[in-house]
Scaffold this motif. Structure first.
Motif, PDB file in Angstrom:
ATOM      1  N   ASN A  19      18.200 -46.720  -0.232  1.00 45.45           N
ATOM      2  CA  ASN A  19      17.901 -47.529  -1.041  1.00 45.45           C
ATOM      3  C   ASN A  19      16.713 -47.160  -1.857  1.00 45.45           C
ATOM      4  OD1 ASN A  19      20.605 -49.259  -0.088  1.00 45.45           O
ATOM      5  ND2 ASN A  19      19.266 -50.721   0.355  1.00 45.45           N
ATOM      6  N   THR A  20      15.965 -46.162  -2.248  1.00 46.45           N
ATOM      7  CA  THR A  20      14.653 -45.634  -2.751  1.00 46.45           C
ATOM      8  C   THR A  20      15.233 -44.249  -3.174  1.00 46.45           C
ATOM      9  OG1 THR A  20      13.838 -46.563  -1.331  1.00 46.45           O
ATOM     10  CG2 THR A  20      12.015 -45.527  -2.359  1.00 46.45           C
ATOM     11  N   LEU A  21      14.977 -45.115  -4.415  1.00 46.75           N
ATOM     12  CA  LEU A  21      14.852 -43.313  -5.495  1.00 46.75           C
ATOM     13  C   LEU A  21      14.454 -42.916  -5.055  1.00 46.75           C
ATOM     14  CD1 LEU A  21      16.781 -42.359  -8.301  1.00 46.75           C
ATOM     15  CD2 LEU A  21      15.806 -43.746  -9.766  1.00 46.75           C
ATOM     16  N   THR A  22      14.652 -41.485  -5.408  1.00 47.51           N
ATOM     17  CA  THR A  22      13.105 -40.080  -4.897  1.00 47.51           C
ATOM     18  C   THR A  22      13.681 -39.142  -6.625  1.00 47.51           C
ATOM     19  OG1 THR A  22      15.246 -39.089  -3.525  1.00 47.51           O
ATOM     20  CG2 THR A  22      14.030 -40.175  -2.069  1.00 47.51           C
ATOM     21  N   ALA A  23      14.849 -38.501  -6.689  1.00 45.14           N
ATOM     22  CA  ALA A  23      14.692 -38.418  -7.806  1.00 45.14           C
ATOM     23  C   ALA A  23      16.367 -38.945  -9.642  1.00 45.14           C
ATOM     24  CB  ALA A  23      14.960 -36.557  -7.387  1.00 45.14           C
ATOM     25  N   TYR A  24      16.171 -37.927 -10.264  1.00 45.18           N
ATOM     26  CA  TYR A  24      17.034 -38.479 -10.860  1.00 45.18           C
ATOM     27  C   TYR A  24      17.036 -37.286 -11.893  1.00 45.18           C
ATOM     28  CZ  TYR A  24      13.528 -39.322 -14.079  1.00 45.18           C
ATOM     29  OH  TYR A  24      12.500 -39.499 -14.735  1.00 45.18           O
ATOM     30  N   GLY A  25      18.713 -37.076 -12.357  1.00 45.96           N
ATOM     31  CA  GLY A  25      18.905 -35.921 -13.210  1.00 45.96           C
ATOM     32  C   GLY A  25      20.040 -36.244 -14.510  1.00 45.96           C
ATOM     33  N   ILE A  26      19.207 -36.806 -16.021  1.00 46.25           N
ATOM     34  CA  ILE A  26      20.819 -36.863 -17.308  1.00 46.25           C
ATOM     35  C   ILE A  26      21.580 -35.808 -17.763  1.00 46.25           C
ATOM     36  CG2 ILE A  26      20.554 -38.893 -18.837  1.00 46.25           C
ATOM     37  CD1 ILE A  26      18.034 -39.799 -17.127  1.00 46.25           C
ATOM     38  N   PHE A  27      22.560 -36.079 -17.328  1.00 43.29           N
ATOM     39  CA  PHE A  27      23.173 -35.251 -18.239  1.00 43.29           C
ATOM     40  C   PHE A  27      23.737 -35.569 -19.378  1.00 43.29           C
ATOM     41  CE2 PHE A  27      23.030 -33.992 -13.802  1.00 43.29           C
ATOM     42  CZ  PHE A  27      23.621 -32.026 -14.620  1.00 43.29           C
ATOM     43  N   ILE A  28      23.673 -34.739 -20.488  1.00 37.92           N
ATOM     44  CA  ILE A  28      24.716 -34.222 -21.598  1.00 37.92           C
ATOM     45  C   ILE A  28      25.608 -33.996 -21.440  1.00 37.92           C
ATOM     46  CG2 ILE A  28      24.705 -34.375 -23.946  1.00 37.92           C
ATOM     47  CD1 ILE A  28      22.601 -36.247 -23.671  1.00 37.92           C
ATOM     48  N   LEU A  29      27.293 -34.704 -22.290  1.00 34.25           N
ATOM     49  CA  LEU A  29      28.165 -33.762 -21.805  1.00 34.25           C
ATOM     50  C   LEU A  29      28.897 -33.620 -22.925  1.00 34.25           C
ATOM     51  CD1 LEU A  29      28.352 -36.335 -18.684  1.00 34.25           C
ATOM     52  CD2 LEU A  29      28.721 -33.697 -18.653  1.00 34.25           C
ATOM     53  N   ASP A  30      29.789 -32.683 -22.915  1.00 31.65           N
ATOM     54  CA  ASP A  30      30.606 -32.414 -23.835  1.00 31.65           C
ATOM     55  C   ASP A  30      32.090 -32.136 -23.305  1.00 31.65           C
ATOM     56  OD1 ASP A  30      32.136 -31.104 -25.961  1.00 31.65           O
ATOM     57  OD2 ASP A  30      31.149 -30.811 -27.087  1.00 31.65           O
ATOM     58  N   ASN A  80      19.501 -32.807 -19.414  1.00 29.94           N
ATOM     59  CA  ASN A  80      18.471 -33.536 -20.180  1.00 29.94           C
ATOM     60  C   ASN A  80      17.128 -33.899 -19.773  1.00 29.94           C
ATOM     61  OD1 ASN A  80      18.537 -34.186 -23.469  1.00 29.94           O
ATOM     62  ND2 ASN A  80      18.666 -35.998 -23.053  1.00 29.94           N
ATOM     63  N   TYR A  81      17.148 -34.856 -19.077  1.00 28.50           N
ATOM     64  CA  TYR A  81      16.215 -34.809 -17.957  1.00 28.50           C
ATOM     65  C   TYR A  81      16.659 -34.868 -16.093  1.00 28.50           C
ATOM     66  CZ  TYR A  81      15.116 -37.551 -22.284  1.00 28.50           C
ATOM     67  OH  TYR A  81      14.874 -38.431 -23.713  1.00 28.50           O
ATOM     68  N   PHE A  82      15.040 -34.776 -15.589  1.00 25.30           N
ATOM     69  CA  PHE A  82      15.544 -33.879 -14.668  1.00 25.30           C
ATOM     70  C   PHE A  82      13.798 -35.339 -13.849  1.00 25.30           C
ATOM     71  CE2 PHE A  82      14.612 -31.776 -10.756  1.00 25.30           C
ATOM     72  CZ  PHE A  82      15.326 -32.047 -10.095  1.00 25.30           C
ATOM     73  N   ALA A  83      13.417 -35.030 -12.918  1.00 24.01           N
ATOM     74  CA  ALA A  83      12.795 -35.774 -12.533  1.00 24.01           C
ATOM     75  C   ALA A  83      12.573 -35.904 -11.293  1.00 24.01           C
ATOM     76  CB  ALA A  83      11.979 -36.654 -13.699  1.00 24.01           C
ATOM     77  N   VAL A  84      11.781 -36.096  -9.996  1.00 23.14           N
ATOM     78  CA  VAL A  84      11.435 -35.801  -8.914  1.00 23.14           C
ATOM     79  C   VAL A  84      10.548 -37.130  -9.158  1.00 23.14           C
ATOM     80  CG1 VAL A  84      10.567 -36.229  -6.535  1.00 23.14           C
ATOM     81  CG2 VAL A  84      11.669 -33.964  -7.265  1.00 23.14           C
ATOM     82  N   GLU A  85      10.672 -38.449  -8.359  1.00 19.31           N
ATOM     83  CA  GLU A  85       9.708 -39.677  -7.993  1.00 19.31           C
ATOM     84  C   GLU A  85       8.984 -39.358  -8.218  1.00 19.31           C
ATOM     85  OE1 GLU A  85       9.870 -43.412  -8.732  1.00 19.31           O
ATOM     86  OE2 GLU A  85      11.740 -42.185 -10.023  1.00 19.31           O
ATOM     87  N   PRO A  86       7.592 -39.441  -8.599  1.00 19.65           N
ATOM     88  CA  PRO A  86       5.785 -38.889  -7.631  1.00 19.65           C
ATOM     89  C   PRO A  86       5.563 -38.984  -6.537  1.00 19.65           C
ATOM     90  CG  PRO A  86       5.716 -40.525  -9.695  1.00 19.65           C
ATOM     91  CD  PRO A  86       7.689 -40.296  -9.164  1.00 19.65           C
ATOM     92  N   GLN A  87       5.574 -40.031  -5.340  1.00 18.17           N
ATOM     93  CA  GLN A  87       5.785 -40.018  -4.488  1.00 18.17           C
ATOM     94  C   GLN A  87       6.518 -39.338  -3.475  1.00 18.17           C
ATOM     95  OE1 GLN A  87       7.341 -42.959  -6.159  1.00 18.17           O
ATOM     96  NE2 GLN A  87       8.256 -44.144  -4.637  1.00 18.17           N
ATOM     97  N   TYR A  88       7.092 -38.861  -3.908  1.00 14.76           N
ATOM     98  CA  TYR A  88       8.718 -37.912  -3.258  1.00 14.76           C
ATOM     99  C   TYR A  88       8.416 -36.122  -4.049  1.00 14.76           C
ATOM    100  CZ  TYR A  88      11.024 -41.496  -1.588  1.00 14.76           C
ATOM    101  OH  TYR A  88      10.264 -42.467  -0.319  1.00 14.76           O
ATOM    102  N   ARG A  89       6.676 -35.651  -4.646  1.00 14.51           N
ATOM    103  CA  ARG A  89       6.821 -34.431  -5.297  1.00 14.51           C
ATOM    104  C   ARG A  89       6.233 -32.813  -4.534  1.00 14.51           C
ATOM    105  NH1 ARG A  89       5.298 -36.530 -10.864  1.00 14.51           N
ATOM    106  NH2 ARG A  89       7.274 -37.558 -11.781  1.00 14.51           N
TER     107      ARG A  89
END
Length: 194
Positions: free
Chosen positions: A44-55, A64-73
């Motif tokens: 249930n723990t988020l490790t990374a995320y990506g947020i897209f802009i769509l057309d 638009n945004y992509f990152a890995v949570e600090p403890q999983y880098r």
């Protein structure tokens, strides 16, 4: 609600204020179906995320945004997340994912330039390709990179197509009404690199 929970603290921590879209704008884009968020979880723990802009008229999406949570880098999570995002893009019928990287040439310090170059190296190792397209959005200089969807090894779009797609995607990102009488071209330019 999950995206709102991600906005504070993750997005605010992972991106500088001049790159962070106001929450009200993100919420409006999500409700309009012009933004989608993906998360990679360990249990249930988020490790990374990506947020897209769509057309829906375009064969590409903007990461638009992509990152890995600090403890999983530095554990391979970022590479794994990008591979999964490539697969998701293919399943959605997209040919590629476009994204911005801060220009090393525009860095104010040698340390910042080195960090930007490391980020570009990471994306290259993950299968991304540089393009001949650059942009400036709200005063930040970017180089545009392309990540082919699925396992495609080569760029499915020429630079001119990338520039057109980025311009269209920025028209989704940038609100129609800007403050202080500014217009789109005041805050956003897309061009082929000199």
């Amino acid at each position: 609600s999950q995206l709102h929970a991600l906005y504070q603290p993750s997005l605010a921590r992972d991106f500088p204020p001049d790159e962070l879209m106001p929450w009200s704008r993100m919420e409006a884009l999500t409700q309009a179906g012009q933004q989608a968020a993906y998360g990679l979880f360990e249990g249930n723990t988020l490790t990374a995320y990506g947020i897209f802009i769509l057309d829906p008229a375009l064969p590409a999406a903007l990461l638009n945004y992509f990152a890995v949570e600090p403890q999983y880098r530095n554990q391979g999570i970022g590479s794994q997340a990008l591979a999964m995002l490539r697969q998701a893009a293919e399943e959605q019928g997209l040919c590629c994912i476009l994204f911005e990287v801060e220009s090393p040439q525009a860095a104010l310090t040698p340390e910042d330039a080195a960090l930007r170059q490391r980020r570009i190296g990471f994306y290259l190792r993950c299968g991304a390709q540089p393009t001949g397209v650059v942009s400036q959005l709200f005063g930040v200089d970017y180089q545009i990179m392309l990540l082919p969807a699925g396992n495609v090894p080569v760029s499915p779009m020429a630079d001119g197509q990338v520039a057109q797609a980025m311009d269209a995607l920025y028209h989704v990102v940038v609100p129609k009404e800007l403050d202080q009488g500014r217009i789109f071209s005041d805050v956003c330019q897309v061009s082929l690199a000199p």
